[in-house]
Design a protein around this motif. Structure first.
Motif, PDB file in Angstrom:
ATOM      1  N   UNK A   1       0.872  -1.334  -0.093  1.00 23.68           N
ATOM      2  CA  UNK A   1      -0.032  -0.030  -0.202  1.00 23.68           C
ATOM      3  C   UNK A   1       0.901   1.431   0.058  1.00 23.68           C
ATOM      4  N   UNK A   2       0.637   2.568  -0.399  1.00 28.49           N
ATOM      5  CA  UNK A   2       1.100   3.397  -1.326  1.00 28.49           C
ATOM      6  C   UNK A   2       0.120   4.576   0.517  1.00 28.49           C
ATOM      7  N   UNK A   3       0.467   5.363   0.667  1.00 24.51           N
ATOM      8  CA  UNK A   3       0.189   6.005   1.675  1.00 24.51           C
ATOM      9  C   UNK A   3      -0.751   6.159   2.035  1.00 24.51           C
ATOM     10  N   UNK A   4      -1.662   5.921   3.124  1.00 27.70           N
ATOM     11  CA  UNK A   4      -3.632   6.071   3.015  1.00 27.70           C
ATOM     12  C   UNK A   4      -4.065   7.129   3.723  1.00 27.70           C
ATOM     13  N   UNK A   5      -4.956   7.607   3.326  1.00 25.67           N
ATOM     14  CA  UNK A   5      -6.124   8.565   2.876  1.00 25.67           C
ATOM     15  C   UNK A   5      -7.198   8.299   3.576  1.00 25.67           C
ATOM     16  N   UNK A   6      -8.640   8.884   3.782  1.00 24.37           N
ATOM     17  CA  UNK A   6      -9.807   9.150   3.421  1.00 24.37           C
ATOM     18  C   UNK A   6     -10.317   9.165   5.025  1.00 24.37           C
ATOM     19  N   UNK A   7     -11.121   9.245   5.378  1.00 27.75           N
ATOM     20  CA  UNK A   7     -12.583   9.553   6.243  1.00 27.75           C
ATOM     21  C   UNK A   7     -11.621   9.397   7.716  1.00 27.75           C
ATOM     22  N   UNK A   8     -10.914  10.275   8.292  1.00 26.43           N
ATOM     23  CA  UNK A   8     -10.818  10.502   9.099  1.00 26.43           C
ATOM     24  C   UNK A   8      -9.256  10.464   9.870  1.00 26.43           C
ATOM     25  N   UNK A   9      -8.510  10.777   8.449  1.00 27.02           N
ATOM     26  CA  UNK A   9      -7.794  10.142   8.488  1.00 27.02           C
ATOM     27  C   UNK A   9      -7.196  11.403   7.643  1.00 27.02           C
ATOM     28  N   UNK A  10      -6.326  12.115   8.210  1.00 23.78           N
ATOM     29  CA  UNK A  10      -6.073  13.750   7.597  1.00 23.78           C
ATOM     30  C   UNK A  10      -4.813  14.347   7.584  1.00 23.78           C
ATOM     31  N   UNK A  11      -3.939  13.807   8.065  1.00 20.61           N
ATOM     32  CA  UNK A  11      -2.342  13.059   8.300  1.00 20.61           C
ATOM     33  C   UNK A  11      -1.889  15.259   8.127  1.00 20.61           C
ATOM     34  N   UNK A  12      -1.729  15.196   6.821  1.00 19.12           N
ATOM     35  CA  UNK A  12      -1.845  15.909   5.435  1.00 19.12           C
ATOM     36  C   UNK A  12      -2.128  17.183   5.449  1.00 19.12           C
ATOM     37  N   UNK A  13      -3.396  16.959   5.735  1.00 19.26           N
ATOM     38  CA  UNK A  13      -4.822  18.413   5.923  1.00 19.26           C
ATOM     39  C   UNK A  13      -4.108  19.181   6.974  1.00 19.26           C
ATOM     40  N   UNK A  14      -4.383  18.211   8.091  1.00 18.57           N
ATOM     41  CA  UNK A  14      -3.136  18.512   9.532  1.00 18.57           C
ATOM     42  C   UNK A  14      -1.761  19.403   9.295  1.00 18.57           C
ATOM     43  N   UNK A  15      -0.888  19.001   8.761  1.00 17.83           N
ATOM     44  CA  UNK A  15      -0.360  19.332   8.244  1.00 17.83           C
ATOM     45  C   UNK A  15      -0.437  20.936   7.848  1.00 17.83           C
TER      46      UNK A  15
ATOM     47  N   UNK B   1       4.068  12.736  -3.823  1.00 21.28           N
ATOM     48  CA  UNK B   1       3.341  11.487  -2.752  1.00 21.28           C
ATOM     49  C   UNK B   1       2.461  10.362  -3.574  1.00 21.28           C
ATOM     50  N   UNK B   2       3.391   9.206  -3.419  1.00 17.73           N
ATOM     51  CA  UNK B   2       1.947   8.268  -3.777  1.00 17.73           C
ATOM     52  C   UNK B   2       1.148   7.850  -2.690  1.00 17.73           C
ATOM     53  N   UNK B   3      -0.655   8.064  -3.128  1.00 18.56           N
ATOM     54  CA  UNK B   3      -1.186   7.396  -2.004  1.00 18.56           C
ATOM     55  C   UNK B   3      -2.684   7.156  -2.378  1.00 18.56           C
ATOM     56  N   UNK B   4      -3.414   6.440  -1.442  1.00 18.22           N
ATOM     57  CA  UNK B   4      -4.305   5.391  -1.519  1.00 18.22           C
ATOM     58  C   UNK B   4      -5.782   5.516  -1.175  1.00 18.22           C
ATOM     59  N   UNK B   5      -6.394   5.955  -1.731  1.00 14.35           N
ATOM     60  CA  UNK B   5      -7.907   6.354  -0.679  1.00 14.35           C
ATOM     61  C   UNK B   5      -8.557   4.913  -0.289  1.00 14.35           C
ATOM     62  N   UNK B   6      -7.944   4.780   0.947  1.00 16.65           N
ATOM     63  CA  UNK B   6      -9.013   3.188   1.662  1.00 16.65           C
ATOM     64  C   UNK B   6      -9.755   3.002   1.564  1.00 16.65           C
TER      65      UNK B   6
ATOM     66  N   UNK C   1       2.929 -10.296  -5.356  1.00 14.91           N
ATOM     67  CA  UNK C   1       2.396  -9.145  -5.017  1.00 14.91           C
ATOM     68  C   UNK C   1       1.826  -7.865  -6.158  1.00 14.91           C
ATOM     69  N   UNK C   2       0.808  -7.423  -5.454  1.00 15.66           N
ATOM     70  CA  UNK C   2       0.460  -6.098  -6.240  1.00 15.66           C
ATOM     71  C   UNK C   2       1.161  -4.429  -5.764  1.00 15.66           C
ATOM     72  N   UNK C   3       1.648  -3.653  -5.816  1.00 15.62           N
ATOM     73  CA  UNK C   3       1.034  -2.523  -5.560  1.00 15.62           C
ATOM     74  C   UNK C   3      -0.130  -1.937  -5.624  1.00 15.62           C
ATOM     75  N   UNK C   4      -0.457  -0.575  -4.526  1.00 13.96           N
ATOM     76  CA  UNK C   4      -1.871  -0.617  -4.639  1.00 13.96           C
ATOM     77  C   UNK C   4      -1.865   1.216  -4.303  1.00 13.96           C
ATOM     78  N   UNK C   5      -1.489   1.999  -5.503  1.00 11.05           N
ATOM     79  CA  UNK C   5      -1.419   2.937  -5.406  1.00 11.05           C
ATOM     80  C   UNK C   5      -2.618   3.781  -6.370  1.00 11.05           C
ATOM     81  N   UNK C   6      -2.758   5.129  -6.178  1.00  9.62           N
ATOM     82  CA  UNK C   6      -3.809   5.765  -7.277  1.00  9.62           C
ATOM     83  C   UNK C   6      -2.857   6.021  -7.789  1.00  9.62           C
ATOM     84  N   UNK C   7      -3.870   7.277  -8.979  1.00  8.85           N
ATOM     85  CA  UNK C   7      -3.315   7.253 -10.312  1.00  8.85           C
ATOM     86  C   UNK C   7      -2.402   8.610 -10.563  1.00  8.85           C
ATOM     87  N   UNK C   8      -2.328   9.216  -9.399  1.00  4.70           N
ATOM     88  CA  UNK C   8      -1.821  10.595  -9.282  1.00  4.70           C
ATOM     89  C   UNK C   8      -0.649  11.090  -8.168  1.00  4.70           C
ATOM     90  N   UNK C   9       0.155  10.014  -8.431  1.00  4.56           N
ATOM     91  CA  UNK C   9       1.211  10.476  -7.880  1.00  4.56           C
ATOM     92  C   UNK C   9       1.919  12.223  -8.343  1.00  4.56           C
TER      93      UNK C   9
END
Length: 302
Positions: free
Chosen positions: A175-189, A203-208, A228-236
């Motif tokens: 998994x790439x960097x996890x974000x989603x509802x209730x997980x707002x580390x970057x927003x808080x920064x 930055x490589x991200x993936x929504x929950x 083995x699979x990488x799980x990341x979105x398309x928007x790095x």
């Protein structure tokens, strides 16, 4: 609300049995989706409060330390699906090793003793890759066997993949960097005015929601066996681009980058693009939130 991407994969879950180890941010949502689809779910957690919340949702909750074997007689074998979504246990590298590697050893012992499962998935991390310099990284790329933490993750991956009696099908999702509802580390920064790391690094991200869809795809597809699979979105994208976009949405001043690692990390995340072509090609998975823009619009409601 479960995405259309996930719902397509959940149609055959009614009456099936799922066991989730490490039922936290990702595993807890996976368990909720499974119950919603009519599955029978057992979730292991270290947290008594979480266990009570699960029980209220119709999820059988077992409170225990995954790395021990005390829970082995409390969770029956014969599960259709097993997912290990455990996260780091704190307390430095020893806690990390106990959660990931010793935890996987315990799961492997339970699976072997109980006759295995129909399918098993382990959620690892793209932090196993050391590559830097803006390169594209696919599953064939070399992993870091020198760093303590990446080595622990890789050993846990291998433990599952090299244990054929553990399950009819076994797969690892990095998994790439996890974000989603209730997980707002970057927003808080961004709100604080200081963001960890370097702005030029991608930055490589993936929504929950998309992680859950990937797990269902891997559990249900015969083509996933031993893979083995990488799980990341398309928007790095460069972190500076993401942060500027978020600052605009939040109506705050553009923050500064510290150049230092985020809290809990020993080094700044390398600059690379995590390639998700394999999971698309083999499993037909697609991200419902293909970039940070769609994901954060859903979170911010704007």
């Amino acid at each position: 609300m479960t995405s259309a991407n996930a719902l397509r994969n959940l149609s055959g879950l009614s009456g099936k049995r799922l066991v989730v180890f490490g039922a936290g941010y990702v595993g807890g949502e996976l368990a909720r989706q499974a119950v919603e689809a009519g599955a029978r779910v057992t979730a292991l957690t270290r947290n008594e409060e979480t266990a009570r919340a699960f029980a209220a949702k119709g999820i059988e909750a077992v409170v225990a330390d995954l790395a021990s074997d005390a829970w082995h007689e409390r969770i029956a074998g014969g599960a259709d699906f097993v997912v290990n979504c455990v996260s780091g246990g704190g307390a430095g590298i020893d806690g990390y090793r106990r959660s990931y590697l010793e935890g996987m050893r315990s799961v492997a012992g339970w699976l072997t003793a109980k006759g295995g499962a129909g399918a098993a998935v382990y959620t690892s991390s793209t932090s196993v890759y050391p590559q830097d310099g803006g390169v594209r990284v696919d599953e064939a790329a070399a992993v870091d066997r020198e760093g303590e933490r990446p080595r622990v993750l890789v050993e846990a991956e291998e433990l599952l993949l090299n244990l054929p009696k553990a399950a009819g099908r076994r797969a690892v999702l990095r998994l790439a960097g996890i974000y989603g509802p209730g997980r707002h580390h970057l927003l808080e920064q961004v709100r604080s005015g200081e963001v960890a790391g370097r702005g030029e690094h991608r930055l490589n991200l993936i929504h929950r929601e998309d992680i859950c869809a990937a797990i269902w795809s891997a559990l249900l597809a015969s083509a996933a066996d031993g893979e083995i699979f990488n799980v990341a979105d398309d928007g790095a994208a460069p972190k500076s681009e993401i942060v500027a976009w978020l600052a605009g949405k939040l109506g705050v001043a553009l923050p500064v980058f510290t150049g230092a690692p985020a809290a809990g990390r020993r080094a700044v995340t390398p600059d690379r693009v995590i390639d998700n072509a394999k999971i698309k090609r083999v499993l037909g998975w697609r991200a419902s939130y293909p970039s940070f823009r769609e994901g954060y619009v859903a979170i911010l409601g704007a």
